[in-house]
Design a protein around this motif. Structure first.
Motif, PDB file in Angstrom:
ATOM      1  N   LEU A 309      19.569  -7.429  -8.768  1.00  0.00           N
ATOM      2  CA  LEU A 309      18.179  -7.000  -8.965  1.00  0.00           C
ATOM      3  C   LEU A 309      17.606  -6.414  -7.678  1.00  0.00           C
ATOM      4  CD1 LEU A 309      16.842  -9.970 -11.123  1.00  0.00           C
ATOM      5  CD2 LEU A 309      17.065  -7.591 -11.866  1.00  0.00           C
ATOM      6  N   ARG A 310      17.849  -7.092  -6.564  1.00  0.00           N
ATOM      7  CA  ARG A 310      17.295  -6.617  -5.288  1.00  0.00           C
ATOM      8  C   ARG A 310      17.954  -5.325  -4.808  1.00  0.00           C
ATOM      9  NH1 ARG A 310      17.528 -12.328  -3.965  1.00  0.00           N
ATOM     10  NH2 ARG A 310      19.325 -11.970  -2.607  1.00  0.00           N
ATOM     11  N   ALA A 311      19.196  -5.107  -5.252  1.00  0.00           N
ATOM     12  CA  ALA A 311      19.927  -3.910  -4.827  1.00  0.00           C
ATOM     13  C   ALA A 311      19.679  -2.711  -5.740  1.00  0.00           C
ATOM     14  CB  ALA A 311      21.415  -4.212  -4.776  1.00  0.00           C
ATOM     15  N   SER A 312      18.909  -2.904  -6.799  1.00  0.00           N
ATOM     16  CA  SER A 312      18.659  -1.810  -7.736  1.00  0.00           C
ATOM     17  C   SER A 312      17.763  -0.734  -7.109  1.00  0.00           C
ATOM     18  CB  SER A 312      18.040  -2.351  -9.021  1.00  0.00           C
ATOM     19  OG  SER A 312      16.774  -2.929  -8.766  1.00  0.00           O
ATOM     20  N   LYS A 313      17.689   0.417  -7.791  1.00  0.00           N
ATOM     21  CA  LYS A 313      16.958   1.582  -7.260  1.00  0.00           C
ATOM     22  C   LYS A 313      15.485   1.248  -7.054  1.00  0.00           C
ATOM     23  CE  LYS A 313      16.313   6.527  -8.045  1.00  0.00           C
ATOM     24  NZ  LYS A 313      16.598   7.664  -8.967  1.00  0.00           N
ATOM     25  N   ARG A 320      11.677  -2.545  -0.260  1.00  0.00           N
ATOM     26  CA  ARG A 320      12.595  -3.531  -0.821  1.00  0.00           C
ATOM     27  C   ARG A 320      12.092  -4.091  -2.141  1.00  0.00           C
ATOM     28  NH1 ARG A 320      12.270  -8.586   3.371  1.00  0.00           N
ATOM     29  NH2 ARG A 320      13.669  -9.540   1.850  1.00  0.00           N
ATOM     30  N   ILE A 321      13.007  -4.694  -2.875  1.00  0.00           N
ATOM     31  CA  ILE A 321      12.704  -5.402  -4.115  1.00  0.00           C
ATOM     32  C   ILE A 321      12.923  -6.893  -3.844  1.00  0.00           C
ATOM     33  CG2 ILE A 321      13.485  -5.829  -6.481  1.00  0.00           C
ATOM     34  CD1 ILE A 321      14.346  -2.848  -6.548  1.00  0.00           C
ATOM     35  N   TYR A 322      12.007  -7.709  -4.328  1.00  0.00           N
ATOM     36  CA  TYR A 322      12.117  -9.157  -4.132  1.00  0.00           C
ATOM     37  C   TYR A 322      12.503  -9.845  -5.442  1.00  0.00           C
ATOM     38  CZ  TYR A 322       9.544  -8.641   0.292  1.00  0.00           C
ATOM     39  OH  TYR A 322       9.147  -8.287   1.556  1.00  0.00           O
ATOM     40  N   THR A 323      13.062 -11.030  -5.327  1.00  0.00           N
ATOM     41  CA  THR A 323      13.232 -11.918  -6.470  1.00  0.00           C
ATOM     42  C   THR A 323      12.459 -13.201  -6.182  1.00  0.00           C
ATOM     43  OG1 THR A 323      15.337 -12.682  -5.522  1.00  0.00           O
ATOM     44  CG2 THR A 323      15.444 -11.019  -7.268  1.00  0.00           C
ATOM     45  N   ALA A 324      12.087 -13.926  -7.257  1.00  0.00           N
ATOM     46  CA  ALA A 324      11.243 -15.113  -7.107  1.00  0.00           C
ATOM     47  C   ALA A 324      11.888 -16.144  -6.187  1.00  0.00           C
ATOM     48  CB  ALA A 324      10.977 -15.730  -8.475  1.00  0.00           C
ATOM     49  N   GLY A 325      11.115 -16.594  -5.208  1.00  0.00           N
ATOM     50  CA  GLY A 325      11.597 -17.555  -4.223  1.00  0.00           C
ATOM     51  C   GLY A 325      11.928 -16.925  -2.884  1.00  0.00           C
TER      52      GLY A 325
END
Length: 367
Positions: A309-313, A320-325
């Motif tokens: 998910l974080r490495a997606s476009k 950057r893209i974050y994920t929960a936590g």
């Protein structure tokens, strides 16, 4: 506004001292302190030590929160239990309820404990993380005093009702999703008031369905019923506000129907114009991952999902893209050597607490 960082050790010693002075047994005071400080460590400032006075100390003085927690187990099965909190400290009730759910999950794969007649239990993520530390999945939720209007309504009926999930990963931090089912919650509005900031439009509506942005006015109107928070998704159906409304209702049902506790307008904290206990309900679920798959395999797959998910476009202009936590982990890395951030208003409040409870030895820390 000036900001000062107070070392965690100083805050912990101070908090325990104050809570004991307020009549809470020392072991329970340590639990309450840990829940509040963990919120600040991870950046959940709206549920951290800034709630010490208005949500806990003041309510103890008002006689609507019992400093000595004598909860009772009123029903229990192999994987379930119902607890009556007797209006004790919500953190202590929550800690012991999740501990019970964890013990049941370790024995039989899953555990769920429902609680009635409790009080504000602080940072919901704390209880989900209790399970994560044991390599379990943790889920919790709580109802709260009426704040959210149903979709197409303007009356505050539902609480901010967080639905919280914690899951272990193979990364340095777990997956932790801890958020209200409204766009915002009272704690954040209180934070905006202290910082002198205006609320974004769409967070709060008045009796005509129009946005309100003055946090001081909003806090008064939420209590009197002249304003309401909007559910996740916002006003009406166009941006799917019905989804947040639906999830808030799920939490209300699980926090009241299973344990036959109070709900909706029963949770205002007032009766015949007088302050009364809030009688909140909570639920705690622990799931044993090893009952389904190997724990390391679960952690690796979960980590892979988050990394992909974080490495997606990325959106143009976004670094950057974050994920929960992840953001919470970044906050912890920043604060672990600095402590809890205090603004001018919170420093003044803690100075007053020092004087009121005869803890003048801590005064220099808050000046």
């Amino acid at each position: 506004m000036a900001q000062k960082f107070i070392p965690f050790e100083v805050i912990e010693n101070f908090m325990v001292s104050v809570l004991v002075k307020a009549g809470i047994p020392e072991n329970d005071a340590k639990i309450v302190t840990d829940v509040l400080i963990q919120a600040d460590k991870l950046g959940f400032d709206s549920h951290g030590v800034n709630r010490l006075k208005p949500i806990y100390l003041d309510r103890i003085k008002d006689g609507i929160l019992n400093p000595v927690t004598n909860y009772q187990i009123v029903k229990e099965g192999p994987t379930t239990a119902v607890i009556d909190g007797q209006n004790g400290m919500g953190h202590v009730i929550g800690y012991n309820a999740m501990k019970m759910a964890i013990e049941k999950a370790k024995k039989l794969g899953m555990g769920m404990v429902a609680v009635r007649n409790s009080t504000h239990y602080g940072f919901a993520g704390y209880y989900a993380l209790m399970a994560v530390k044991e390599n379990l999945i943790g889920i919790t939720g709580t109802n709260a005093r009426p704040s959210i209007a149903p979709t197409f309504g303007v009356e505050n009926m539902l609480g901010t009702n967080p639905l919280t999930f914690g899951m272990p990963t193979d990364e340095p931090f777990p997956f932790l999703l801890d958020c209200a089912t409204s766009i915002t919650q009272r704690g954040k509005i209180e934070l905006y008031e202290r910082e002198g900031k205006i609320l974004p439009k769409g967070w709060v509506i008045d009796e005509n369905g129009e946005s309100k942005t003055d946090p001081k006015e909003v806090l008064v109107d939420l209590t009197s019923g002249k304003a309401a928070l909007t559910p996740l998704g916002g006003i009406g159906e166009e941006t799917a506000g019905y989804k947040g409304y639906g999830y808030a209702t799920v939490v209300e049902i699980l926090s009241a129907a299973l344990q036959q506790g109070a709900y909706l307008k029963m949770l205002t904290g007032f009766k015949d114009g007088k302050k009364v206990p809030y009688n909140l309900g909570h639920f705690f679920i622990a799931i044993d991952i090893s009952a389904f798959t190997e724990v390391d395999d679960f952690k690796r797959t979960t980590g892979n999902i988050l990394r992909e998910l974080r490495a997606s476009k990325k959106m143009p202009g976004q670094p950057r893209i974050y994920t929960a936590g992840e953001k919470e982990y970044e906050v912890w890395k920043t604060r672990k050597d600095k402590g809890v951030p205090f603004g001018d208003e919170l420093l003044k409040e803690f100075q007053g607490i020092c004087k009121e409870y005869g803890l003048n030895e801590f005064l220099p820390s808050f000046e």
